[in-house]
Structures are given as structure tokens and as C-alpha cells.
Design a protein around this motif. Sequence first.
Motif, PDB file in Angstrom:
ATOM      1  N   VAL A  25       0.839  -1.206   0.000  1.00  0.00           N
ATOM      2  CA  VAL A  25       0.000   0.000   0.000  1.00  0.00           C
ATOM      3  C   VAL A  25       0.873   1.254   0.000  1.00  0.00           C
ATOM      4  O   VAL A  25       0.605   2.211  -0.743  1.00  0.00           O
ATOM      5  N   ILE A  26       1.929   1.257   0.782  1.00  0.00           N
ATOM      6  CA  ILE A  26       2.857   2.400   0.790  1.00  0.00           C
ATOM      7  C   ILE A  26       3.517   2.544  -0.587  1.00  0.00           C
ATOM      8  O   ILE A  26       3.714   3.655  -1.086  1.00  0.00           O
ATOM      9  N   GLY A  27       3.828   1.421  -1.220  1.00  0.00           N
ATOM     10  CA  GLY A  27       4.395   1.452  -2.573  1.00  0.00           C
ATOM     11  C   GLY A  27       3.451   2.123  -3.555  1.00  0.00           C
ATOM     12  O   GLY A  27       3.878   2.912  -4.403  1.00  0.00           O
ATOM     13  N   PHE A  28       2.158   1.804  -3.440  1.00  0.00           N
ATOM     14  CA  PHE A  28       1.178   2.464  -4.318  1.00  0.00           C
ATOM     15  C   PHE A  28       1.179   3.966  -4.082  1.00  0.00           C
ATOM     16  O   PHE A  28       1.260   4.755  -5.033  1.00  0.00           O
ATOM     17  N   TRP A  29       1.073   4.384  -2.820  1.00  0.00           N
ATOM     18  CA  TRP A  29       1.054   5.822  -2.528  1.00  0.00           C
ATOM     19  C   TRP A  29       2.349   6.488  -2.970  1.00  0.00           C
ATOM     20  O   TRP A  29       2.329   7.599  -3.512  1.00  0.00           O
ATOM     21  N   ALA A  30       3.492   5.807  -2.767  1.00  0.00           N
ATOM     22  CA  ALA A  30       4.773   6.380  -3.200  1.00  0.00           C
ATOM     23  C   ALA A  30       4.834   6.514  -4.714  1.00  0.00           C
ATOM     24  O   ALA A  30       5.409   7.472  -5.241  1.00  0.00           O
ATOM     25  N   SER A  31       4.221   5.579  -5.425  1.00  0.00           N
ATOM     26  CA  SER A  31       4.247   5.645  -6.891  1.00  0.00           C
ATOM     27  C   SER A  31       3.538   6.895  -7.402  1.00  0.00           C
ATOM     28  O   SER A  31       3.828   7.375  -8.496  1.00  0.00           O
ATOM     29  N   LEU A  32       2.629   7.441  -6.597  1.00  0.00           N
ATOM     30  CA  LEU A  32       1.882   8.632  -7.012  1.00  0.00           C
ATOM     31  C   LEU A  32       2.760   9.888  -7.038  1.00  0.00           C
ATOM     32  O   LEU A  32       2.337  10.919  -7.550  1.00  0.00           O
ATOM     33  N   ILE A  33       3.970   9.783  -6.495  1.00  0.00           N
ATOM     34  CA  ILE A  33       4.927  10.892  -6.628  1.00  0.00           C
ATOM     35  C   ILE A  33       5.275  11.089  -8.101  1.00  0.00           C
ATOM     36  O   ILE A  33       5.447  12.215  -8.567  1.00  0.00           O
ATOM     37  N   TRP A  34       5.360   9.984  -8.844  1.00  0.00           N
ATOM     38  CA  TRP A  34       5.757  10.028 -10.257  1.00  0.00           C
ATOM     39  C   TRP A  34       4.611   9.793 -11.228  1.00  0.00           C
ATOM     40  O   TRP A  34       4.701  10.121 -12.402  1.00  0.00           O
ATOM     41  N   ILE A  35       3.543   9.151 -10.749  1.00  0.00           N
ATOM     42  CA  ILE A  35       2.427   8.805 -11.624  1.00  0.00           C
ATOM     43  C   ILE A  35       1.186   9.556 -11.155  1.00  0.00           C
ATOM     44  O   ILE A  35       0.855   9.532  -9.975  1.00  0.00           O
ATOM     45  N   GLU A  36       0.504  10.153 -12.088  1.00  0.00           N
ATOM     46  CA  GLU A  36      -0.771  10.793 -11.777  1.00  0.00           C
ATOM     47  C   GLU A  36      -1.871   9.861 -12.248  1.00  0.00           C
ATOM     48  O   GLU A  36      -1.868   9.417 -13.401  1.00  0.00           O
ATOM     49  N   ILE A  37      -2.791   9.527 -11.354  1.00  0.00           N
ATOM     50  CA  ILE A  37      -3.911   8.655 -11.709  1.00  0.00           C
ATOM     51  C   ILE A  37      -4.615   9.253 -12.929  1.00  0.00           C
ATOM     52  O   ILE A  37      -4.867  10.447 -12.988  1.00  0.00           O
ATOM     53  N   GLY A  38      -4.896   8.416 -13.893  1.00  0.00           N
ATOM     54  CA  GLY A  38      -5.525   8.912 -15.109  1.00  0.00           C
ATOM     55  C   GLY A  38      -6.491   7.902 -15.675  1.00  0.00           C
ATOM     56  O   GLY A  38      -6.902   6.962 -15.007  1.00  0.00           O
TER      57      GLY A  38
END
Length: 199
Positions: A25-38
Motif C-alpha cells: 500500500v505504501i508502494g502504491f502511494w509512493a508511486s503517485l509521486i511520479w504517476i498521476e492517476i488517469g
Amino acid sequence: MNPQLYPYEIKTRYGFWLKWVFVTVIGFWASLIWIEIGHRPDMGLVAGAVGGTVIGFAQWFVLKEYIYQPWQWIFASIIGWTVLGYSHIGAIAWVAPRTLDVFSRIFYGFIDGSQVGIWIGFLQWLALRIQVPRAWKWLWVSPLCWGVGLPVGWAFGGVMRQATRLFLGDVFGLALTWAIVAGMTGIALTRLLWIVDDW
């Protein structure tokens, strides 16, 4: 089984599961630093590669204590999400459906989630098969987990988005997806790593 080891074994399994869910779950949230949900057309190869890298490394932190050559899991994650990002499916774990219709979200979430689970599960199985007895079970566990997690998360995100009128509802829906998938795959991994005969 030695009864004196049983409480320790339960504690170890439970600790593994908690760490697995937490880092995923932390990995998902951290990925949002570089990825914008689209939406699907926008979430392609780069989003898949970045997301797969972040998730793969996050899960590696837990797996490295339990399997030999855990780096294979990282490569399975990177390759899997990159290929999915390039395919017609897209980096679906970072995609919010355009429709707000809950039934459509559940139906297509199940179909897309199962496809993700088949592809990602196969590559992860390649990382597990030599090291984990009965790793072949991962081939059906992964599609099951994604086939449950994605439609539930998409449905929740749709309801939240309708209620709040904010796209943030879909972000929380995808976070729920990752939590469900992490919880279910964590249970399956504990049963594979600590050989349990009743499944």
C-alpha cells in the motif's frame, strides 16, 4: 509440527502478512509521486514501468528475508507492469474508469483485474517456482486476487466520486484495490512460504 514452535510460527506468518500489506500500500502511494492517476489511454508504458518499479522494490523489502534471489520479483513486477502499460489493458492499477456506473465498473474491473492477475501472476510465478514448493498455485491466486480487488476498488471509487464530486474518490478506490490485493496475496504467500496442506 513441534507445538513449541507453533506460536512463533503464527507470529512470523502474521508479521509477514502485515509487512506485505503495509509495503504494498505504501508502494502504491509512493508511486503517485511520479504517476498521476488517469484514464486508460493516458496510462501507458512509462506509467507501467515506474509503477512496477516502485511496487517491485517495495515488496522486495519483505520478500528478501524469505526467498532466495528476491530480485527476480522486482524484474517480474517491472516487466509485467511495463508490458501491461504498453498493451491495450494499460497500467490498470493506476487507471480510473471514465464511467461512474457502478455495475460497469464491477464488470470491467473483474475482466481487467483477472487479465492483470494472469499476466503479473505468471511472471511472479517464474520468480517463485524454483524456490517455493507448490508455487504453481500462484497461477490461480493472482488472477483471483486482482479479479476481486480491482472491481471492488473501482466500485468504491465510483461511489466516492459521485458522493464528493472529487476525482480523489477514485484515488482512494485504487488504494483500496491495492490493499485488497495485498491482503489476499499476502495470505496466499504465507501459505506458500510456510507450507500449509489445507488449500
